[in-house]
Write a protein that holds these residues in place. Structure first.
Motif, PDB file in Angstrom:
ATOM      1  N   VAL A  12       1.101  -2.371   9.718  1.00  0.00           N
ATOM      2  CA  VAL A  12       1.246  -3.114   8.443  1.00  0.00           C
ATOM      3  C   VAL A  12       0.448  -3.791   7.597  1.00  0.00           C
ATOM      4  CG1 VAL A  12       2.799  -4.939   9.484  1.00  0.00           C
ATOM      5  CG2 VAL A  12       3.640  -3.724   7.063  1.00  0.00           C
ATOM      6  N   PHE A  13      -0.039  -3.891   7.072  1.00  0.00           N
ATOM      7  CA  PHE A  13      -0.803  -4.915   5.936  1.00  0.00           C
ATOM      8  C   PHE A  13      -0.608  -5.533   4.754  1.00  0.00           C
ATOM      9  CE2 PHE A  13      -4.562  -4.375   3.507  1.00  0.00           C
ATOM     10  CZ  PHE A  13      -5.979  -4.776   3.702  1.00  0.00           C
ATOM     11  N   THR A  14      -0.906  -6.448   4.580  1.00  0.00           N
ATOM     12  CA  THR A  14      -1.360  -6.891   3.505  1.00  0.00           C
ATOM     13  C   THR A  14      -2.173  -7.696   2.336  1.00  0.00           C
ATOM     14  OG1 THR A  14       0.642  -7.944   1.826  1.00  0.00           O
ATOM     15  CG2 THR A  14       0.003  -8.964   3.857  1.00  0.00           C
ATOM     16  N   GLN A  15      -2.958  -7.613   1.434  1.00  0.00           N
ATOM     17  CA  GLN A  15      -3.188  -8.266   0.838  1.00  0.00           C
ATOM     18  C   GLN A  15      -3.159  -8.552  -0.652  1.00  0.00           C
ATOM     19  OE1 GLN A  15      -6.139  -5.224  -0.473  1.00  0.00           O
ATOM     20  NE2 GLN A  15      -7.114  -6.299  -1.864  1.00  0.00           N
ATOM     21  N   ARG A  16      -4.281  -9.713  -1.108  1.00  0.00           N
ATOM     22  CA  ARG A  16      -4.206 -10.339  -2.293  1.00  0.00           C
ATOM     23  C   ARG A  16      -5.050 -10.462  -3.176  1.00  0.00           C
ATOM     24  NH1 ARG A  16       0.891 -13.335  -4.186  1.00  0.00           N
ATOM     25  NH2 ARG A  16       1.906 -11.601  -4.050  1.00  0.00           N
ATOM     26  N   ASN A  17      -5.499 -10.248  -3.788  1.00  0.00           N
ATOM     27  CA  ASN A  17      -6.729 -11.115  -4.758  1.00  0.00           C
ATOM     28  C   ASN A  17      -6.298 -12.058  -6.141  1.00  0.00           C
ATOM     29  OD1 ASN A  17      -7.927  -9.338  -2.707  1.00  0.00           O
ATOM     30  ND2 ASN A  17      -9.366  -7.869  -4.745  1.00  0.00           N
ATOM     31  N   PHE A  34       0.355   4.631   3.828  1.00  0.00           N
ATOM     32  CA  PHE A  34       1.395   4.921   2.194  1.00  0.00           C
ATOM     33  C   PHE A  34       1.225   3.098   1.909  1.00  0.00           C
ATOM     34  CE2 PHE A  34       3.081   8.237   5.226  1.00  0.00           C
ATOM     35  CZ  PHE A  34       2.721   9.089   3.986  1.00  0.00           C
ATOM     36  N   SER A  35       1.139   2.936   0.401  1.00  0.00           N
ATOM     37  CA  SER A  35       1.022   1.758   0.213  1.00  0.00           C
ATOM     38  C   SER A  35       1.891   1.349  -1.453  1.00  0.00           C
ATOM     39  CB  SER A  35      -0.919   1.548  -0.464  1.00  0.00           C
ATOM     40  OG  SER A  35      -1.177   0.330  -0.685  1.00  0.00           O
ATOM     41  N   TYR A  36       1.975   0.370  -1.569  1.00  0.00           N
ATOM     42  CA  TYR A  36       2.870  -0.165  -2.578  1.00  0.00           C
ATOM     43  C   TYR A  36       1.879  -1.041  -3.799  1.00  0.00           C
ATOM     44  CZ  TYR A  36       6.181  -2.403  -6.112  1.00  0.00           C
ATOM     45  OH  TYR A  36       6.460  -3.184  -7.302  1.00  0.00           O
ATOM     46  N   ASN A  37       1.922  -1.224  -4.540  1.00  0.00           N
ATOM     47  CA  ASN A  37       0.981  -2.183  -5.652  1.00  0.00           C
ATOM     48  C   ASN A  37       1.353  -2.392  -6.523  1.00  0.00           C
ATOM     49  OD1 ASN A  37      -2.582  -1.169  -4.122  1.00  0.00           O
ATOM     50  ND2 ASN A  37      -0.552   0.621  -3.905  1.00  0.00           N
ATOM     51  N   PRO A  38       1.748  -4.095  -6.320  1.00  0.00           N
ATOM     52  CA  PRO A  38       2.728  -3.925  -7.811  1.00  0.00           C
ATOM     53  C   PRO A  38       1.647  -4.829  -8.597  1.00  0.00           C
ATOM     54  CG  PRO A  38       2.426  -5.696  -5.815  1.00  0.00           C
ATOM     55  CD  PRO A  38       2.428  -4.591  -5.165  1.00  0.00           C
ATOM     56  N   GLN A  39       1.854  -4.218  -9.976  1.00  0.00           N
ATOM     57  CA  GLN A  39       1.525  -4.576 -10.800  1.00  0.00           C
ATOM     58  C   GLN A  39       0.727  -5.505 -10.943  1.00  0.00           C
ATOM     59  OE1 GLN A  39       4.502  -5.486 -14.034  1.00  0.00           O
ATOM     60  NE2 GLN A  39       3.676  -7.816 -14.126  1.00  0.00           N
ATOM     61  N   ARG A  42      -3.876 -13.310 -10.514  1.00  0.00           N
ATOM     62  CA  ARG A  42      -3.513 -12.457  -9.785  1.00  0.00           C
ATOM     63  C   ARG A  42      -4.802 -10.401  -9.666  1.00  0.00           C
ATOM     64  NH1 ARG A  42       1.106  -9.696  -8.465  1.00  0.00           N
ATOM     65  NH2 ARG A  42       1.809 -10.850  -9.923  1.00  0.00           N
ATOM     66  N   ILE A  43      -5.271 -10.624  -9.773  1.00  0.00           N
ATOM     67  CA  ILE A  43      -6.448  -9.559 -10.034  1.00  0.00           C
ATOM     68  C   ILE A  43      -6.398  -8.325  -8.486  1.00  0.00           C
ATOM     69  CG2 ILE A  43      -8.309 -10.727 -11.779  1.00  0.00           C
ATOM     70  CD1 ILE A  43      -9.884 -10.936  -9.954  1.00  0.00           C
ATOM     71  N   GLY A  44      -6.959  -7.678  -9.138  1.00  0.00           N
ATOM     72  CA  GLY A  44      -7.388  -6.427  -7.941  1.00  0.00           C
ATOM     73  C   GLY A  44      -5.705  -6.117  -7.388  1.00  0.00           C
ATOM     74  N   GLU A  45      -6.068  -4.801  -5.825  1.00  0.00           N
ATOM     75  CA  GLU A  45      -5.226  -4.254  -5.660  1.00  0.00           C
ATOM     76  C   GLU A  45      -4.364  -5.099  -4.706  1.00  0.00           C
ATOM     77  OE1 GLU A  45      -5.299  -0.753  -3.989  1.00  0.00           O
ATOM     78  OE2 GLU A  45      -7.164  -0.158  -5.580  1.00  0.00           O
ATOM     79  N   GLN A  46      -2.846  -5.636  -5.135  1.00  0.00           N
ATOM     80  CA  GLN A  46      -1.880  -6.872  -4.348  1.00  0.00           C
ATOM     81  C   GLN A  46      -1.048  -5.492  -3.686  1.00  0.00           C
ATOM     82  OE1 GLN A  46      -3.103  -9.565  -5.062  1.00  0.00           O
ATOM     83  NE2 GLN A  46      -4.598  -8.489  -6.740  1.00  0.00           N
ATOM     84  N   ARG A  47      -1.400  -5.041  -2.513  1.00  0.00           N
ATOM     85  CA  ARG A  47      -0.608  -4.358  -1.698  1.00  0.00           C
ATOM     86  C   ARG A  47      -0.457  -4.757  -1.107  1.00  0.00           C
ATOM     87  NH1 ARG A  47      -6.362  -0.310  -0.809  1.00  0.00           N
ATOM     88  NH2 ARG A  47      -7.306  -2.197  -0.418  1.00  0.00           N
ATOM     89  N   LEU A  48       1.304  -3.433   0.095  1.00  0.00           N
ATOM     90  CA  LEU A  48       1.174  -3.584   1.189  1.00  0.00           C
ATOM     91  C   LEU A  48       1.174  -2.018   1.688  1.00  0.00           C
ATOM     92  CD1 LEU A  48       3.343  -5.385   3.439  1.00  0.00           C
ATOM     93  CD2 LEU A  48       5.192  -4.116   2.336  1.00  0.00           C
ATOM     94  N   PHE A  86       1.282   0.337  -8.605  1.00  0.00           N
ATOM     95  CA  PHE A  86       1.529   1.941  -8.373  1.00  0.00           C
ATOM     96  C   PHE A  86       2.197   1.914  -6.855  1.00  0.00           C
ATOM     97  CE2 PHE A  86      -2.579  -0.077  -8.259  1.00  0.00           C
ATOM     98  CZ  PHE A  86      -2.786   0.634  -7.654  1.00  0.00           C
ATOM     99  N   SER A  87       1.739   3.702  -6.549  1.00  0.00           N
ATOM    100  CA  SER A  87       1.744   3.788  -5.299  1.00  0.00           C
ATOM    101  C   SER A  87       1.143   5.309  -4.535  1.00  0.00           C
ATOM    102  CB  SER A  87       3.609   4.180  -4.382  1.00  0.00           C
ATOM    103  OG  SER A  87       4.529   3.188  -4.931  1.00  0.00           O
ATOM    104  N   TRP A  88       0.171   4.898  -3.482  1.00  0.00           N
ATOM    105  CA  TRP A  88      -0.520   6.011  -2.579  1.00  0.00           C
ATOM    106  C   TRP A  88       0.041   6.311  -1.234  1.00  0.00           C
ATOM    107  CZ3 TRP A  88      -3.857   5.245   0.816  1.00  0.00           C
ATOM    108  CH2 TRP A  88      -4.399   3.722   0.935  1.00  0.00           C
ATOM    109  N   GLY A  89      -0.610   7.295  -0.716  1.00  0.00           N
ATOM    110  CA  GLY A  89      -0.479   8.057   0.385  1.00  0.00           C
ATOM    111  C   GLY A  89      -1.601   8.893   0.609  1.00  0.00           C
ATOM    112  N   GLU A  90      -1.426   9.132   1.825  1.00  0.00           N
ATOM    113  CA  GLU A  90      -3.024   9.853   2.031  1.00  0.00           C
ATOM    114  C   GLU A  90      -2.829  10.374   3.723  1.00  0.00           C
ATOM    115  OE1 GLU A  90      -6.346   7.897   1.363  1.00  0.00           O
ATOM    116  OE2 GLU A  90      -6.557   7.133   3.829  1.00  0.00           O
TER     117      GLU A  90
END
Length: 886
Positions: free
Chosen positions: A590-595, A626-631, A602-608, A649-653
């Motif tokens: 499990v992974f999270t980040q913030r820019n 699978f990733s969830y990215n808040p606004q 708060r810029i760039g992809e903030q995701r879980l 937005f959300s994305w997955g692969e």
């Protein structure tokens, strides 16, 4: 998101405490093998009949795959011998079913699906670096250098001999490595590190002389000890490799254009020199080099402001390139996390296509395809008490564009005479437990023409310091990091251009922490990143924090994707290599980040993100994330304008991989994204790897992507009446894009020295723009759609006429139709014959054709036919090299 960070921090602390208490398993006792001196000549024929191979062998290999820690299923015996000039290795690889031994032919350095015998040595005995050699039953060879304990550089090609034979007991290997092909410090007697590995492909078995559990990191640091080598005379390694090259180019004739006559012929010669300054230091010099790459770059469509990155493929630059890697030492896990790791040295800057343009001319213009490299030299190796060193310098010629105006010829400078330099030094302490390094780069340009002075920086310099330290005796936890700075200088026009270009955008009207200075003649900045990584065990942990200041710019000599960013991430997970009822091994993270930017936005992809990977008992593999990215907000969409809101937005692969041992192996990939803005897309690709024979392999990689983007940037239009967005209109549109491609590769290996390789890539990308609009206000995702609220938009003759406020005071403007239908067919065929060690003949055919008809509309049959009928460029080349050993 704060809750996510708190929970992950607590989990990480628990992992750390558990690890300190439980991971301190005792190390294996180091195995020892003795090298036997021989006065008797050893013939490299694979028969193992020499007296040296009648001595006691070493063996007792242990599996790492598939049954970690269990004895190997087949017996392996190894011997090591030496004389004054060379090291010799012999191996008897017993096999209870010799008729099932897999020996596929492959090109040099290609680890084909086959049985293999590999051996690695650490001549410095620094427990961090070394050389790897591999041979398979068909005689295919691989050689690589090893660095950072477990990383490998496949570019190195040593000159050594090998032979193999298959018999009723299994197969045998015999190898001779001249000492002058290795690097080591001269001594009366030597202790080196050594390890052997065997792959039995039909069983998917990997076994080693030294067992390295799968949950442990490192490779060289685990090696056995090789004793007994003394009183050797490696001699100096001096190699001279002259070359001659001939090239014929055929392209479509353009009526009236004197530079498009349809054909062009070129011949050249040069020489490469390799000198062993000492047994641990090598000088490479290339005079009038041919630095053209053999394989073409793949076609891409890039609608972002960022530059596309292409891998280096020129031998002079890829050989020994690992010495110039920066900022990633110590750790075995380097996670990007939307960081965009800047490179201080990107070798494709040297010899790049000229950057200048000829403007204001009505005639015909011919630009050079690349910048001529007059000469290049590099020194690599170790000096002093174990300092790794890499130094590279190159000079490129001043290039001119040829201009023909009604028969009158002239020329204009489009690339200045330039010096490129990079120096890298690194010291490892305490068997690699700590490391410290420095890198510095420089570019010096001799700018003469005014247009080039206004475009390019005159000078660019960078300096970086990196290092690492392990926190515990078992090398489980490591802290690594780097700090660096850059400065560029030039004319006020060139610096102004750099300030306003991606990724800096100093002209942003709503950014109080940066300021555009049109009189500045220099720009400087800093960057750095620090990480904590858990190297060993079942629990996985990685965290990092980094920053790139707004003025940091490494793009003259390096490569940079981001600026003005503060980035942090935490990743935690668990992995196991114990087979269960379904999986042979698996891992979940499990992974999270913030820019943030330097203004606190708060810029760039903030995701879980949730990431999983597993290998099934039948040796199939699968992964998914699978990733969830808040606004959040972003600088990039407006290309120098105000911040824009990016809705959540959300994305997955996912990926599925079948058993690679089979004659046909498949790799299936898929992905999707969906946004609250209404944007969406999906993609899929299938890689088919077919092995119709032991010396032939064919791979196909068809892919298809559909994307519906609600807010694709189109243009920026200055308009003082648009006060809500600071006197500019930032134009966007919806974009429907479809992309099809298929990469096809053929490898036909006649023998280990003679091979035919073919690559072809048809590529079609179609985009249609609709619903043109403008950003309504900063820091929002609100738009004014043209054609609504008194605004008008009409289309005629490939152009949109837009009046943003109808009867209002703002004037109308025109916009060229941005729709596209880009079709490309690129391919290369290479016949390579190494007719004697280090001497090669290449025959190369390259083709490139493009078509742009029917923008915005995809009809596969029509578009593919148009691509095949499109005129193309054909290049035929022959290159001959001959190695003289002095």
């Amino acid at each position: 998101m704060k809750k996510h960070w708190i929970v992950l921090s607590i989990i990480a602390l628990e992992f750390f405490i558990l690890n300190v208490a439980a991971i301190a398993a005792s190390k294996q006792e180091q195995r020892v093998i003795a090298a036997i001196f021989t006065n008797n000549p050893i013939e490299i024929d694979g028969f193992l009949e020499e007296p040296a191979w009648k001595n006691q062998s070493s063996g007792n290999f242990t599996q790492s795959k598939p049954d970690d820690g269990k004895p190997a299923t087949e017996k392996t015996e190894v011997w090591v011998a030496y004389d004054k000039k060379a090291l010799y290795i012999a191996a008897r690889l017993h096999d209870s079913e010799p008729d099932k031994i897999i020996g596929r032919l492959g090109r040099r350095d290609d680890f084909v699906d086959s049985d293999w015998f590999t051996f690695s040595i650490d001549p410095y005995y620094d427990r961090r670096s070394g050389f790897l050699f591999a041979v398979n039953p068909s005689g295919t060879i691989v050689d690589r250098t090893i660095f950072n304990d477990e990383d490998q550089d496949p570019a190195w090609d040593g000159v050594w001999e090998s032979a193999t034979r298959i018999d009723k007991s299994g197969w045998t290997v015999e190898v001779k490595i001249p000492f002058n092909q290795l690097r080591f410090k001269p001594k009366d007697q030597y202790i080196w590190g050594i390890n052997f590995r065997r792959i039995i492909k039909r069983k998917n078995e990997q076994a080693g002389f030294v067992w390295i559990p799968q949950e442990e990191s490192g490779f060289v640091s685990h090696f056995a000890r090789l004793e007994g080598i003394r009183d050797i005379d490696p001699g100096r390694n001096i190699e001279i490799v002259p070359f001659v090259i001939g090239r014929a180019s055929y392209s479509p004739i353009e009526e009236g254009n004197p530079f498009a006559a349809g054909e062009d012929y070129f011949a050249n010669s040069g020489v490469d020199l390799k000198v062993g300054l000492r047994s641990n230091l090598t000088l490479d010099v290339s005079i009038n080099p041919d630095f053209g790459q053999v394989e073409v770059d793949p076609a891409v469509i890039n609608l972002s402001a960022a530059e596309s990155f292409y891998e280096e493929k020129r031998p002079f630059f890829i050989e020994g390139a690992s010495i110039f890697s920066f900022g990633t030492g110590g750790s075995n896990r380097d996670i990007g996390a939307d960081w965009g790791h800047p490179r201080f040295f990107y070798s494709r800057r040297i010899g790049r296509s000229p950057q200048g343009n000829v403007s204001g001319e009505d005639g015909y213009v011919s630009y050079p395809d690349w910048t001529t490299i007059l000469g290049a030299a590099k020194i690599t190796g170790k000096i002093g008490s174990g300092w790794n060193i890499g130094f590279l310098t190159a000079l490129t010629e001043r290039e001119y564009a040829a201009i023909d105006l009604n028969g009158e010829r002239s020329a204009q400078e489009v690339e200045p005479f330039t010096h490129y330099g990079v120096l890298r030094v690194q010291k490892e302490f305490n068997e690699g437990r700590q490391g410290l390094g420095v890198i510095t780069t420089s570019i010096l340009r001799d700018l003469k023409h005014e247009s080039v002075k206004e475009l390019l920086n005159q000078n660019a310099f960078s300096l970086g310091i990196d290092g690492w330290t392990f926190l515990d005796r078992n090398k489980t936890w490591v802290v690594s990091g780097w700090l660096g700075g850059t400065t560029v200088s030039g004319s006020s026009e060139a610096i102004a251009l750099r300030q306003q270009s991606y990724p800096h955008y100093f002209q942003r009207p709503d950014a109080g922490h940066v300021e555009f200075d049109d009189e500045a003649t220099s720009m400087s900045g800093w960057a750095g990143r620090f990480s904590l990584n858990k190297q060993n065990g079942n629990f996985v942990f990685n965290a990092a924090i980094g920053a790139i200041s707004p003025g940091f710019d490494a793009s003259d000599m390096g490569f940079q994707r981001t600026s003005d960013v503060i980035n942090g991430h935490i990743m935690a997970g668990y992995r196991t290599f114990e087979p269960g009822k379904i999986f042979r091994n698996w891992e979940i993270n499990v992974f999270t980040q913030r820019n943030y930017d330097f203004g606190g936005n708060r810029i760039g992809e903030q995701r879980l993100i949730l990431i999983g990977h597993g290998e099934f008992l039948n040796f199939w593999e699968a992964y998914a994330q699978f990733s969830y990215n808040p606004q959040h907000w972003s600088h990039s969409p407006t290309r120098g304008g105000p911040l824009t809101l990016i809705p959540s937005f959300s994305w997955g692969e996912f990926g599925i991989f079948t058993d690679s041992r089979r004659p046909i192996a498949l790799e299936l990939f898929g992905g999707f994204f969906t946004s609250m803005s209404g944007s969406s897309g999906w993609n899929t690709s299938l890689e088919v790897h077919w092995k119709p024979g032991s010396n032939v392999s064919i791979s196909l990689e068809p892919s298809y992507q559909i994307e519906h983007e609600m807010s694709q940037w189109v243009a920026n239009i200055e308009d003082p009446f648009m006060t809500e967005t600071f006197g500019n209109r930032y134009l966007f549109a919806a974009l429907d894009q479809k992309t099809l491609s298929c990469s096809i590769r053929l490898n036909w290996i006649f023998n280990p020295k003679l091979s035919l390789q073919a690559y072809i890539q048809p590529f079609i990308a179609v985009g249609r723009y609709l619903d043109f609009k403008e950003l309504a206000r900063p820091s929002s995702y609100d738009f004014n759609t043209f054609g609504e609220n008194n605004s008008t938009i009409t289309y005629a003759n490939g152009e949109y006429a837009i009046d943003p406020d109808g009867p209002g005071p703002a004037g109308p403007f025109a916009l060229a139709e941005p729709d596209f239908n880009y079709k490309s067919l690129r391919g290369t065929v290479v016949l390579r014959w190494e007719y004697r060690p280090g001497s090669t003949i290449y025959f190369v055919w390259t083709q490139n054709r493009n078509d742009y008809a029917n923008p915005g509309e995809l009809q596969f049959g029509r578009d593919f036919r148009n691509l095949l009928k499109a005129p193309g460029d054909d290049i035929f080349m022959i290159k001959f090299t001959y190695r003289f050993k002095l």
